[in-house]
Scaffold this active site. Structure first.
Site, PDB file in Angstrom:
ATOM      1  N   LYS A 164       0.828  -1.210   0.000  1.00  0.00           N
ATOM      2  CA  LYS A 164       0.000   0.000   0.000  1.00  0.00           C
ATOM      3  C   LYS A 164       0.865   1.264   0.000  1.00  0.00           C
ATOM      4  CE  LYS A 164      -3.886  -2.332   2.203  1.00  0.00           C
ATOM      5  NZ  LYS A 164      -4.536  -2.620   0.915  1.00  0.00           N
ATOM      6  N   GLU A 252      -9.140  -5.139  -1.157  1.00  0.00           N
ATOM      7  CA  GLU A 252      -8.709  -6.501  -1.461  1.00  0.00           C
ATOM      8  C   GLU A 252      -9.289  -7.366  -0.357  1.00  0.00           C
ATOM      9  OE1 GLU A 252      -7.418  -9.831  -1.248  1.00  0.00           O
ATOM     10  OE2 GLU A 252      -5.485  -9.052  -0.594  1.00  0.00           O
ATOM     11  N   CYS A 286      -5.958 -15.043   1.322  1.00  0.00           N
ATOM     12  CA  CYS A 286      -7.257 -14.705   0.729  1.00  0.00           C
ATOM     13  C   CYS A 286      -7.466 -15.331  -0.638  1.00  0.00           C
ATOM     14  CB  CYS A 286      -7.409 -13.191   0.655  1.00  0.00           C
ATOM     15  SG  CYS A 286      -6.036 -12.388  -0.203  1.00  0.00           S
ATOM     16  N   GLU A 460      -4.006  -3.902  -6.615  1.00  0.00           N
ATOM     17  CA  GLU A 460      -2.729  -3.601  -5.976  1.00  0.00           C
ATOM     18  C   GLU A 460      -1.629  -4.078  -6.914  1.00  0.00           C
ATOM     19  OE1 GLU A 460      -2.810  -2.630  -2.173  1.00  0.00           O
ATOM     20  OE2 GLU A 460      -3.710  -4.474  -1.400  1.00  0.00           O
TER      21      GLU A 460
END
Length: 481
Positions: A164, A252, A286, A460
């Site tokens: 990030k 996300e 994830c 991202e």
């Protein structure tokens, strides 16, 4: 009282220095191996939040005025420092998360360093366009958004912080980053490293806290953009708060990804992909391919090899470089995973992997392989986020594509086949933000990563991330005077 093993200088990092405010709620960082408290921190109060905001607003304007190449050099130096301290950072991450050191050495700080290096190189290439309209013309400026908010998850703390921070800072933004309260430590190390690399005070600030801190930040009028990695439930709540102020978001979120194995697949490669996509990080990823679809012709050979390799996975001390599976992040999360396992058995799924002897402690869970799974079972519909694989059978291509897409999620998918024409055809048909062919869960910094449907908004990494941290300004120039 002895100082905890991994105690930082203070809870927060604001304006280039550590800051403490003991009036905030206590946050305990716990080693999930044995429940040892390795650090005691405090969540941010409103006073701390305002300090972070004021610092970031003040620093951002000056940072944005620097030459993009200069911003890039800071990120590149930070990447070099991270690589030089990879073992130190990996040990900290292992103690905070429980992930094996064999993983954190190659996939956590290392991935963060790759991202800093990638966006450090891109910074100097940021540019707009020029368009002719007769003798008049228009040019565009790619400008930073301002102060961005990053909210991290507990499974890849330093990697997510870097993913990030890197594009945000490369584009001339400042960032306030809130780590998960479950794993609060390594983001502070990233802030120290960026400062050492030459980042001006205030451009990257860390504030600790739970969801209430994230909510207060997300609704603050000074925040220009929010980027979150987390659950669908948390993402929906934060996105709603951000959009109330008409702020762009990058989300996300979760997944229930399909990993599809055709009869002609290389069995060993497919089994490796399934193990990586279900048991790496004890399944706490994830994008994991937790719905493993096997074409009937390969089912027997695949399961035989899979069960042999799962039985050989070493469960134990995550500081041992031979360990494959450590504990889950907490006892509470382990209990959540165990509830899903019990429910799968009640609903008729069959557990293939034999029971394993586990180390003492409350956060451990053995790897589980379920067969006899149907599409309607809870195990095939909801994200478990643990070392639990669901195996489903299929007959033909049309059948498996329809079933793979029959989910609210759309983060990722995997295809194992020697027929690359078929692989590319399926890649176009599968409803997922990322598709791997004959591989799984590989995420180089230059590859855009993110989901569709309820798995997220935006991307991202990759050059497209620049679009999420900048805004275009069009300038019309009349040549008629």
């Amino acid at each position: 009282m002895a100082t905890p093993l991994c105690q930082p200088a203070a809870s927060h990092f604001i304006d280039g220095t550590f800051i403490e405010d003991r009036t905030g709620p206590e946050i305990l960082s716990v080693n999930p191996v044995d429940g040892e408290i390795i650090a005691k921190l405090h969540g941010a109060t409103s006073c701390i939040i305002e300090k972070a905001i004021a610092s970031a607003k003040r620093a951002q304007k000056e940072w944005a005025r620097k030459e993009p190449a200069e911003r890039g050099r800071v990120l590149s130096r930070a990447a070099d420092i991270m690589r030089a301290r990879n073992r130190e950072l990996s040990v900290l991450e292992t103690r905070d998360t429980g992930k094996p050191i064999s993983e954190t050495l190659v996939a956590d700080a290392a991935s963060g360093a790759d991202c800093l290096e990638y966006f450090g190189a891109i910074a100097a290439t940021l540019s707009g366009d020029s368009i002719q309209f007769g003798e008049d013309w228009v040019y565009t400026r790619r400008e930073p958004l301002g102060v961005c908010l990053g909210i991290g998850a507990w499974n890849y703390p330093i990697q997510i912080a870097a993913w990030k921070a890197a594009p945000a800072l490369a584009c001339g933004n400042a960032m306030i980053f809130k780590p998960s309260e479950v794993t609060p430590l390594s983001a502070l190390k990233l802030a120290e490293i960026l400062t050492e690399a030459g980042l001006p005070p205030g451009v990257f600030n860390i504030v600790q806290g739970a969801g209430d801190v994230g909510a207060e930040l997300a609704t603050h009028p000074a925040i220009a953009k929010v980027s979150l990695t987390g659950s669908v439930k948390t993402g929906a709540r934060v996105a709603s708060a951000a959009m109330a102020g008409i702020r762009p978001v990058t989300m996300e979120l979760g997944g229930k990804s399909a990993l599809i194995v055709f009869d002609d697949a290389d069995v060993e490669a497919a089994v490796s992909g399934a193990i990586l996509g279900n048991f790496y990080s004890a399944g706490q990823i994830c994008s994991n391919g937790t719905r493993v679809f096997l074409q009937r012709g390969i089912r027997e050979a695949f399961l035989a090899r899979l069960l042999a390799r799962v039985a050989a996975l070493k469960i134990g001390d995550p500081m041992d470089e031979e360990t494959d599976i450590g504990p889950l992040v907490s006892a509470a999360h382990r209990n959540r995973v165990a509830t899903y396992v019990a429910r799968a058995e009640v609903e008729g799924a069959y557990q293939m992997a034999p029971p394993r002897k586990l180390p003492p402690g409350d956060a451990w869970h053995e790897p589980v392989v379920f067969t006899n799974v149907t599409d309607w079972m809870t195990l095939a519909r909801e994200e478990v986020f643990g070392p639990v694989m669901a195996v489903l059978d299929f007959d033909d291509e049309q059948d498996v594509v329809a079933r793979a897409n029959a989910t609210d999620f759309g983060l990722a998918a995997g295809i194992f086949t020697r027929d690359l024409v078929r692989a590319h055809r399926l890649a176009a048909e599968l409803e997922a933000g990322t598709v791997w062919i004959n591989a799984y869960n590989l995420t180089p910094a230059g590859m855009a990563f993110g989901g569709i449907k309820r798995s997220g908004i935006g991307r991202e990494n990759g050059r497209v991330a620049i679009d999420h941290y900048t805004q275009l300004k069009s300038v019309f120039v009349s040549m008629q005077t």
